[in-house]
Design an enzyme around this catalytic site. Structure first.
Site, PDB file in Angstrom:
ATOM      1  N   TYR A 164      -0.354 -21.163   9.689  1.00  0.00           N
ATOM      2  CA  TYR A 164       0.313 -19.948  10.186  1.00  0.00           C
ATOM      3  C   TYR A 164       1.459 -20.330  11.123  1.00  0.00           C
ATOM      4  O   TYR A 164       2.576 -19.819  10.990  1.00  0.00           O
ATOM      5  CB  TYR A 164      -0.679 -19.018  10.896  1.00  0.00           C
ATOM      6  CG  TYR A 164       0.005 -17.793  11.464  1.00  0.00           C
ATOM      7  CD1 TYR A 164       0.515 -16.810  10.620  1.00  0.00           C
ATOM      8  CD2 TYR A 164       0.186 -17.639  12.840  1.00  0.00           C
ATOM      9  CE1 TYR A 164       1.180 -15.702  11.136  1.00  0.00           C
ATOM     10  CE2 TYR A 164       0.843 -16.537  13.357  1.00  0.00           C
ATOM     11  CZ  TYR A 164       1.343 -15.570  12.504  1.00  0.00           C
ATOM     12  OH  TYR A 164       2.014 -14.478  13.003  1.00  0.00           O
ATOM     13  N   ARG A 176       0.850  -1.205   0.000  1.00  0.00           N
ATOM     14  CA  ARG A 176       0.000   0.000   0.000  1.00  0.00           C
ATOM     15  C   ARG A 176       0.878   1.245   0.000  1.00  0.00           C
ATOM     16  O   ARG A 176       1.250   1.781   1.047  1.00  0.00           O
ATOM     17  CB  ARG A 176      -0.950  -0.027   1.200  1.00  0.00           C
ATOM     18  CG  ARG A 176      -2.069  -1.043   1.036  1.00  0.00           C
ATOM     19  CD  ARG A 176      -2.867  -1.222   2.293  1.00  0.00           C
ATOM     20  NE  ARG A 176      -2.104  -1.865   3.353  1.00  0.00           N
ATOM     21  CZ  ARG A 176      -2.582  -2.156   4.558  1.00  0.00           C
ATOM     22  NH1 ARG A 176      -3.817  -1.835   4.862  1.00  0.00           N
ATOM     23  NH2 ARG A 176      -1.826  -2.743   5.449  1.00  0.00           N
ATOM     24  N   VAL A 199      -0.502  -8.920  19.618  1.00  0.00           N
ATOM     25  CA  VAL A 199      -0.224  -7.486  19.428  1.00  0.00           C
ATOM     26  C   VAL A 199      -1.453  -6.859  18.766  1.00  0.00           C
ATOM     27  O   VAL A 199      -2.003  -7.436  17.811  1.00  0.00           O
ATOM     28  CB  VAL A 199       0.993  -7.259  18.505  1.00  0.00           C
ATOM     29  CG1 VAL A 199       1.448  -5.799  18.579  1.00  0.00           C
ATOM     30  CG2 VAL A 199       2.140  -8.206  18.822  1.00  0.00           C
TER      31      VAL A 199
HETATM   32  P1  NDP Z   1      -0.458  -5.779  10.168  1.00  0.00           P
HETATM   33  O1  NDP Z   1      -1.507  -6.449   9.350  1.00  0.00           O
HETATM   34  O2  NDP Z   1      -0.838  -4.567  10.930  1.00  0.00           O
HETATM   35  O3  NDP Z   1       0.808  -5.447   9.261  1.00  0.00           O
HETATM   36  C1  NDP Z   1       1.296  -6.361   8.302  1.00  0.00           C
HETATM   37  C2  NDP Z   1       2.220  -5.638   7.354  1.00  0.00           C
HETATM   38  O4  NDP Z   1       2.757  -6.600   6.403  1.00  0.00           O
HETATM   39  C3  NDP Z   1       1.516  -4.561   6.552  1.00  0.00           C
HETATM   40  O5  NDP Z   1       2.340  -3.430   6.502  1.00  0.00           O
HETATM   41  C4  NDP Z   1       1.378  -5.170   5.162  1.00  0.00           C
HETATM   42  O6  NDP Z   1       1.471  -4.147   4.193  1.00  0.00           O
HETATM   43  C5  NDP Z   1       2.626  -6.061   5.114  1.00  0.00           C
HETATM   44  N1  NDP Z   1       2.496  -7.120   4.120  1.00  0.00           N
HETATM   45  C6  NDP Z   1       1.640  -8.171   4.161  1.00  0.00           C
HETATM   46  N2  NDP Z   1       1.784  -8.905   3.055  1.00  0.00           N
HETATM   47  C7  NDP Z   1       2.740  -8.308   2.289  1.00  0.00           C
HETATM   48  C8  NDP Z   1       3.308  -8.578   1.024  1.00  0.00           C
HETATM   49  N3  NDP Z   1       2.932  -9.645   0.305  1.00  0.00           N
HETATM   50  N4  NDP Z   1       4.280  -7.752   0.536  1.00  0.00           N
HETATM   51  C9  NDP Z   1       4.659  -6.673   1.258  1.00  0.00           C
HETATM   52  N5  NDP Z   1       4.160  -6.351   2.463  1.00  0.00           N
HETATM   53  C10 NDP Z   1       3.202  -7.165   2.965  1.00  0.00           C
HETATM   54  O7  NDP Z   1       0.075  -6.903  11.160  1.00  0.00           O
HETATM   55  P2  NDP Z   1       1.261  -6.909  12.244  1.00  0.00           P
HETATM   56  O8  NDP Z   1       1.928  -5.615  12.346  1.00  0.00           O
HETATM   57  O9  NDP Z   1       0.701  -7.522  13.456  1.00  0.00           O
HETATM   58  O10 NDP Z   1       2.220  -7.993  11.565  1.00  0.00           O
HETATM   59  C11 NDP Z   1       3.611  -7.792  11.365  1.00  0.00           C
HETATM   60  C12 NDP Z   1       4.335  -9.095  11.614  1.00  0.00           C
HETATM   61  O11 NDP Z   1       4.186  -9.449  12.991  1.00  0.00           O
HETATM   62  C13 NDP Z   1       3.845 -10.300  10.825  1.00  0.00           C
HETATM   63  O12 NDP Z   1       4.955 -11.038  10.368  1.00  0.00           O
HETATM   64  C14 NDP Z   1       3.058 -11.109  11.843  1.00  0.00           C
HETATM   65  O13 NDP Z   1       3.041 -12.482  11.530  1.00  0.00           O
HETATM   66  C15 NDP Z   1       3.857 -10.818  13.092  1.00  0.00           C
HETATM   67  N6  NDP Z   1       3.173 -11.052  14.344  1.00  0.00           N
HETATM   68  C16 NDP Z   1       2.020 -10.400  14.672  1.00  0.00           C
HETATM   69  C17 NDP Z   1       1.401 -10.631  15.878  1.00  0.00           C
HETATM   70  C18 NDP Z   1       0.119  -9.988  16.255  1.00  0.00           C
HETATM   71  O14 NDP Z   1      -0.551 -10.471  17.205  1.00  0.00           O
HETATM   72  N7  NDP Z   1      -0.290  -8.892  15.629  1.00  0.00           N
HETATM   73  C19 NDP Z   1       1.984 -11.552  16.853  1.00  0.00           C
HETATM   74  C20 NDP Z   1       3.202 -12.194  16.420  1.00  0.00           C
HETATM   75  C21 NDP Z   1       3.768 -11.931  15.221  1.00  0.00           C
HETATM   76  P3  NDP Z   1       0.593  -4.056   2.845  1.00  0.00           P
HETATM   77  O15 NDP Z   1      -0.714  -4.736   3.093  1.00  0.00           O
HETATM   78  O16 NDP Z   1       0.482  -2.578   2.600  1.00  0.00           O
HETATM   79  O17 NDP Z   1       1.438  -4.737   1.814  1.00  0.00           O
HETATM   80  C1  8X3 Z   2       0.383 -13.872  15.873  1.00  0.00           C
HETATM   81  C2  8X3 Z   2      -0.084 -14.263  17.230  1.00  0.00           C
HETATM   82  O1  8X3 Z   2      -1.361 -15.961  18.580  1.00  0.00           O
HETATM   83  O2  8X3 Z   2      -2.416 -15.185  16.552  1.00  0.00           O
HETATM   84  O3  8X3 Z   2       1.599 -14.425  15.548  1.00  0.00           O
HETATM   85  O4  8X3 Z   2      -0.569 -16.684  16.432  1.00  0.00           O
HETATM   86  S1  8X3 Z   2      -1.146 -15.585  17.166  1.00  0.00           S
END
Ligand code: NDP
Ligand code: 8X3
Length: 256
Positions: free
Chosen positions: A157, A39, A190
């Site tokens: 996942y 985005r 998170v």
């Molecule tokens: P968000 O959905 O808020 O952010 C995800 C980000 O990844 C967005 O900026 C999105 O940008 C980007 N993204 C997704 N797919 C693509 C792609 N194909 N190419 C480029 N960019 C991509 O989620 P989080 O901030 O929570 O997630 C960030 C990371 O943290 C992930 O790896 C997630 O697995 C991990 N995580 C999250 C947890 C949670 O509870 N939230 C817990 C543990 C780990 P855009 O769509 O603009 O491309």
């Molecule tokens: C994201 C946290 O608990 O949904 O990695 O797998 S959980």
């Protein structure tokens, strides 16, 4: 705490959540930033805000981490000095759906595997040779508690995040004689767009995930990333697992 001023930091998934919070925390350290996401509008707005607020230089690269050619071409478009990335934050990732294996959607599996595993590999493959050439750099992968312990319906996942854990450990071996640091920051719950994406925009289902829990904020995770990035040269943080107080593991959550 090591001074990060003018270091080059590339963050994938900077348009939201943890990636966006990392961009803000690194901006406070006066680094030069490269923001990556699909985005473009979002990263452009963020870049303008950070440039203004912190008087730093920010580049935006809009690409899909799943497409190796796109990753390579967009990175190639940078001026030479910007290719010397000091910190690569492999954060882009997502979960799609919550299903048992016998009812899982193939398209969800592809999206998670292609983004969380292959996307991380694609970006690392393009950027790491420049680190190896300079014998300097730091790769920080965002894993998950789901990469340490599975939970019901989390099958694919979790598998992708177990893969991230194993790739972090393998990269560490790959880089051991190259002077390049490798870390993993593995959060539990998170509060980001993560659950909205998982449930394809079903906001009320997404909100249920956090019911009765005070989750981590994206800033909590970004602070752990900054901790990894600011250790002295002789120190490598291998792994940080960070969860809300009310979450002991993937499966043990105390809801009030
Ligand atoms: P968000 O959905 O808020 O952010 C995800 C980000 O990844 C967005 O900026 C999105 O940008 C980007 N993204 C997704 N797919 C693509 C792609 N194909 N190419 C480029 N960019 C991509 O989620 P989080 O901030 O929570 O997630 C960030 C990371 O943290 C992930 O790896 C997630 O697995 C991990 N995580 C999250 C947890 C949670 O509870 N939230 C817990 C543990 C780990 P855009 O769509 O603009 O491309
Ligand atoms: C994201 C946290 O608990 O949904 O990695 O797998 S959980």
């Amino acid at each position: 705490m090591v001074n990060l001023k003018d270091k080059i930091v590339l963050i994938t998934g900077a348009s939201s959540g943890i990636g966006e919070a990392c961009a803000k925390e690194f901006a406070k350290q006066k680094v030069r930033l490269i923001l990556v996401a699909r985005r473009e509008e979002r990263i452009k707005i963020l870049s303008q805000k950070l440039e203004k607020e912190f008087s730093i230089k920010v580049k935006c690269l809009a690409f899909d981490v799943r497409n190796y050619e796109e990753v390579e071409n967009k990175f190639d478009s940078l001026e030479t000095e910007w290719k010397n990335v000091d910190f690569l934050i492999n954060n882009a990732g997502l979960a799609k759906g919550l299903d048992k294996v016998y009812s899982g959607k193939l398209s969800d599996w592809d999206e998670m595997i292609d983004t969380n595993i292959k996307g991380l590999l694609n970006v690392t493959r393009v950027i790491s040779p420049f680190m190896v050439e300079r014998q300097s750099g730091h790769i920080i992968n965002i894993g998950s508690t789901a990469g340490h312990e599975v939970y019901t319906y989390g099958n694919v996942y979790s598998a992708t995040k177990f893969a991230v854990k194993s790739l972090t450990q393998s990269f560490r071996l790959d880089m051991l004689d190259k002077g390049i640091k490798v870390s993993s920051v593995d959060p539990g719950m998170v509060y980001t767009e993560f659950s909205k994406v998982r449930f394809s925009g079903d906001d009320s289902r997404a909100e249920q995930v956090y019911k009765g829990v005070t989750p981590l904020s994206p800033e909590d995770v970004a602070e752990a990333v900054i901790f990894c990035a600011t250790r002295p040269q002789n120190v490598n943080i291998n792994e940080i697992i960070i969860t809300p107080l009310q979450q002991a593991s993937s499966t043990q959550v105390y809801r009030k």
